[in-house]
Design an enzyme around this catalytic site. Structure first.
Site, short mmCIF file in Angstrom:
data_model
loop_
_atom_site.label_atom_id
_atom_site.label_comp_id
_atom_site.label_asym_id
_atom_site.label_seq_id
_atom_site.Cartn_x
_atom_site.Cartn_y
_atom_site.Cartn_z
N ASP A 63 35.49 34.15 2.78
CA ASP A 63 36.61 33.91 3.69
C ASP A 63 36.23 32.84 4.72
O ASP A 63 35.24 32.99 5.43
CB ASP A 63 36.96 35.22 4.40
CG ASP A 63 38.33 35.19 5.07
OD1 ASP A 63 39.00 34.15 5.01
OD2 ASP A 63 38.73 36.22 5.65
N ASP A 64 37.01 31.76 4.76
CA ASP A 64 36.78 30.67 5.72
C ASP A 64 35.39 30.05 5.57
O ASP A 64 34.78 29.63 6.55
CB ASP A 64 36.96 31.16 7.16
CG ASP A 64 38.42 31.36 7.54
OD1 ASP A 64 39.29 31.26 6.65
OD2 ASP A 64 38.69 31.63 8.72
N CYS A 103 44.70 31.74 4.30
CA CYS A 103 44.29 32.89 3.50
C CYS A 103 45.28 33.40 2.45
O CYS A 103 45.00 33.34 1.25
CB CYS A 103 43.95 34.06 4.44
SG CYS A 103 42.60 33.72 5.58
N ARG A 107 44.97 33.42 -1.80
CA ARG A 107 44.67 34.64 -2.56
C ARG A 107 45.73 34.91 -3.63
O ARG A 107 45.41 35.38 -4.73
CB ARG A 107 44.55 35.82 -1.59
CG ARG A 107 43.35 35.70 -0.69
CD ARG A 107 43.43 36.52 0.60
NE ARG A 107 42.42 36.00 1.51
CZ ARG A 107 41.15 36.40 1.51
NH1 ARG A 107 40.76 37.34 0.67
NH2 ARG A 107 40.28 35.86 2.34
N LYS A 157 38.90 42.35 1.71
CA LYS A 157 40.11 41.83 2.35
C LYS A 157 41.19 41.55 1.32
O LYS A 157 41.08 40.62 0.53
CB LYS A 157 39.77 40.56 3.13
CG LYS A 157 40.98 39.87 3.76
CD LYS A 157 40.54 38.62 4.51
CE LYS A 157 41.74 37.85 5.05
NZ LYS A 157 41.34 36.66 5.83
N HIS A 159 44.94 41.17 1.98
CA HIS A 159 45.77 40.15 2.65
C HIS A 159 46.91 39.63 1.78
O HIS A 159 47.30 38.46 1.88
CB HIS A 159 44.92 39.00 3.16
CG HIS A 159 45.48 38.40 4.43
ND1 HIS A 159 44.89 37.36 5.11
CD2 HIS A 159 46.60 38.72 5.14
CE1 HIS A 159 45.61 37.06 6.18
NE2 HIS A 159 46.66 37.87 6.21
N SER A 184 43.55 40.59 7.34
CA SER A 184 42.43 39.97 8.03
C SER A 184 41.91 40.88 9.15
O SER A 184 42.70 41.49 9.88
CB SER A 184 42.85 38.62 8.61
OG SER A 184 41.74 37.93 9.13
N HIS A 263 34.89 35.02 8.10
CA HIS A 263 36.03 34.88 9.01
C HIS A 263 35.66 35.39 10.40
O HIS A 263 34.86 36.30 10.56
CB HIS A 263 37.22 35.67 8.45
CG HIS A 263 38.54 35.33 9.05
ND1 HIS A 263 38.90 35.68 10.34
CD2 HIS A 263 39.62 34.70 8.53
CE1 HIS A 263 40.13 35.27 10.59
NE2 HIS A 263 40.60 34.66 9.50
N ASP A 315 38.28 31.06 -0.02
CA ASP A 315 39.74 30.95 0.04
C ASP A 315 40.23 29.66 0.67
O ASP A 315 41.30 29.17 0.34
CB ASP A 315 40.35 32.15 0.77
CG ASP A 315 39.94 32.25 2.25
OD1 ASP A 315 38.95 31.61 2.64
OD2 ASP A 315 40.63 32.97 3.00
N ASN A 316 39.49 29.12 1.62
CA ASN A 316 39.86 27.86 2.28
C ASN A 316 38.68 27.37 3.08
O ASN A 316 37.63 28.03 3.14
CB ASN A 316 41.10 28.04 3.18
CG ASN A 316 41.01 29.20 4.15
OD1 ASN A 316 41.71 30.20 4.00
ND2 ASN A 316 40.14 29.10 5.13
N LYS A 336 39.93 24.07 7.79
CA LYS A 336 41.01 25.02 7.59
C LYS A 336 42.32 24.51 8.20
O LYS A 336 42.34 23.94 9.28
CB LYS A 336 40.64 26.37 8.21
CG LYS A 336 41.67 27.47 8.03
CD LYS A 336 41.16 28.79 8.58
CE LYS A 336 42.19 29.91 8.38
NZ LYS A 336 41.69 31.22 8.86
#
Length: 533
Positions: A63-64, A103, A107, A157, A159, A184, A263, A315-316, A336
């Site tokens: 994540d991130d 996010c 996903r 996660k 989301h 999140s 994240h 994810d990003n 991001k």
């Protein structure tokens, strides 16, 4: 080899690092290159013609996490020995993309093989009380595999929505088992929560005026608020139990682990807190790496590692507004929230012991390609819908060429009027629109900042991503016949793609309902403060 015994425990028999003590990265020399094509072709032929069990799949989703955050992608102080080992012995991608710089849409695309515009998971992200979620008529990877007898589980996660009576939870989307936070972990008050031992409170501002973050098992809240210090151990135990049970039953399995790391706000338990040179972000990243290492040891112990494809990506891009707590995009521009490379080009690793040989691929690939690839390897039927992913089996097994011709770049808030912000064709990327983002604020580049308003480009900004992956030097296409031809080809592909894109009903635009926020004591009062268990 020298191992500092008070910093790392290396499992000599299995080759992965156990999350015990403090850790320093172990250097593993790369084996000399060889041509694996015939061997891989033979392996895949055996896979489909012999009586071997169907392959298992483990999908790891950070994540991130930025392109430059892992040790194997060049970060000088990140401590990621297990991911580095997977990259060393597996296939590391240099040109791998997600589909959205935030996010939830990313996903949705990962699990369906379809751009988020088709499923309606846009604009922005889903919230605890969102009325919408990933539509149930969308087919996830888990639902592709279920007809073949696969056991399926997700942890971490989600989301992709909760909804009334848990309508959109993983157990309604093809997963037999789920343990995790359904959105999140910053979407709830965190200022009084402990993120690092012994009692270091979470740093910064999380959402307030909503319920505290819950830990759910299937559709039941087990803990609210979640205990961050114990969360990764719970995930590790969950994965161990699931893999072990599946192996004992000789049942093929699919495990999806969308991690909360890295994240904001970062957290880490005793096995990782204070044990890296990179501070809270590095500790959180190490905890993710520890969980992955434990998972790999479980695959070894249960005897299924030789029949398991492990895929890792994110994810990003990094949330640069958090500065040192927000990740690193390496040489890529911005992060991001933007459609520059830093927002959507991700680290990615594929590992399959004895089947995927060590190497680095520069072929273009995407999270969209994971569903069709898994379906191909499992012998599963593809869903009867428009898919945007392509089968990348030849990249994985032969280090062959990608079937992906182009990659499309949608902003966080796509719409039919503006369409694509950018498109990559081969080594060239054209920006039709650019815009900064709050997520990428604080860095010196003014084009990343939220004050960089939407700007149209005609002709489009054209970059050669092989010579200039940082997108600093637009190519002067006017008067150059070759580049003009490239731009015309890009424009044609863009026009064809956009004419075929049917935007699904926006799930996020359905709004929120406070009564939908998960509460372990739904009849209590006053909410949200009474939602504790």
């Amino acid at each position: 080899m020298i191992i500092n015994s008070d910093r790392v425990v290396y499992n000599q028999s299995r080759g992965f690092f156990c999350p015990q003590g403090q850790a320093e990265p172990r250097h593993i020399s790369r084996r000399s290159r060889m041509d694996y094509s015939r061997l891989f072709f033979f392996n895949i032929l055996l896979l489909h013609t012999c009586s071997a069990s169907p392959p298992n799949f483990v999908l790891l989703f950070a994540d991130d996490l930025g392109f430059g955050d892992l040790g194997c992608y060049g970060h000088p102080s990140s401590l990621t020995p297990n991911l580095d080992r997977l990259a060393e012995d597996g296939l590391r991608f240099t040109d791998f993309y997600c589909t959205s710089p935030v996010c939830s849409p990313s996903r949705a695309s990962l699990l369906t093989g379809r751009y988020q515009t088709r499923s309606g998971v846009y604009p922005g992200v889903l919230y605890p009380g969102s009325k919408g979620g990933l539509p149930l008529n969308e087919t996830t990877i888990a639902e592709v595999l279920k007809p073949l007898g696969y056991a399926t589980a997700a942890m971490g996660k989600w989301h992709l929505g909760v909804g009334a009576n848990g309508t959109f939870l993983p157990t309604k989307q093809g997963f037999d088992h789920y343990l995790g936070i359904p959105y999140s972990h910053d979407m709830g008050p965190c200022h009084n929560l402990t993120c690092f031992p012994p009692d270091v409170k979470c740093f910064g501002n999380c959402d307030v005026g909503v319920v505290t973050v819950p830990l759910m098992h299937n559709e039941v809240i087990k803990q609210q608020p979640v205990n961050f210090l114990d969360l990764e151990r719970a995930y590790s135990d969950f994965a161990t139990d699931f893999i072990t049970a599946s192996a004992k039953k000789k049942q093929p399995f699919f495990l999806y682990y969308p991690s909360h790391h890295t994240h904001y706000p970062q957290y880490a338990g005793p096995g990782a807190a204070g044990r890296t040179l990179r501070g809270p972000f590095g500790d959180a990243l190490l905890e993710l790496d520890n969980t992955i290492g434990q998972l790999m040891i479980t695959l070894e112990k249960t005897g299924v590692i030789g029949n398991t494809l492990v895929l890792f990506t994110s994810d990003n891009g990094p949330e640069l507004m958090r500065m040192s707590r927000g990740g690193n995009a390496g040489p890529m521009r911005c992060g991001k929230g933007t459609t520059y490379e830093g927002g959507m080009r991700e680290p990615a690793i594929a590992y399959w012991k004895g089947t995927i040989g060590p190497g680095v691929t520069h072929e273009m690939a995407s999270t969209l390609d994971i569903l069709p690839t898994i379906a191909s390897l499992a012998g599963a039927k593809l869903p009867p819908v428009m898919l945007d992913g392509v089968d990348m089996t030849d990249i994985l097994l032969n280090q062959g060429q990608s079937k992906r011709e182009a990659m499309m770049f949608y902003p966080t808030d796509p719409n039919e009027m503006f369409g694509l912000f950018a498109l990559r064709l081969g080594k060239y990327k054209a920006h039709f629109y650019t815009r900064g983002a709050s997520h990428s604020g604080t860095i010196p580049d003014p084009d990343c900042s939220p004050i960089a308003a939407l700007k149209a480009h005609d002709p489009p900004l054209l970059f050669d991503l092989e010579a200039d992956p940082s997108e600093h030097y637009p190519l002067p296409s006017e008067g150059d016949p070759d580049l003009e031809a490239v731009l015309e080809r890009i424009k044609k592909i863009k026009e064809q793609f956009e004419s075929s894109m049917v935007f699904g009903e926006s799930q996020i635009s359905k709004g929120t309902d406070r009564d939908l926020e998960p509460c372990c004591n739904p009849t209590c009062s006053p909410k949200p403060s009474c939602c504790h268990c």
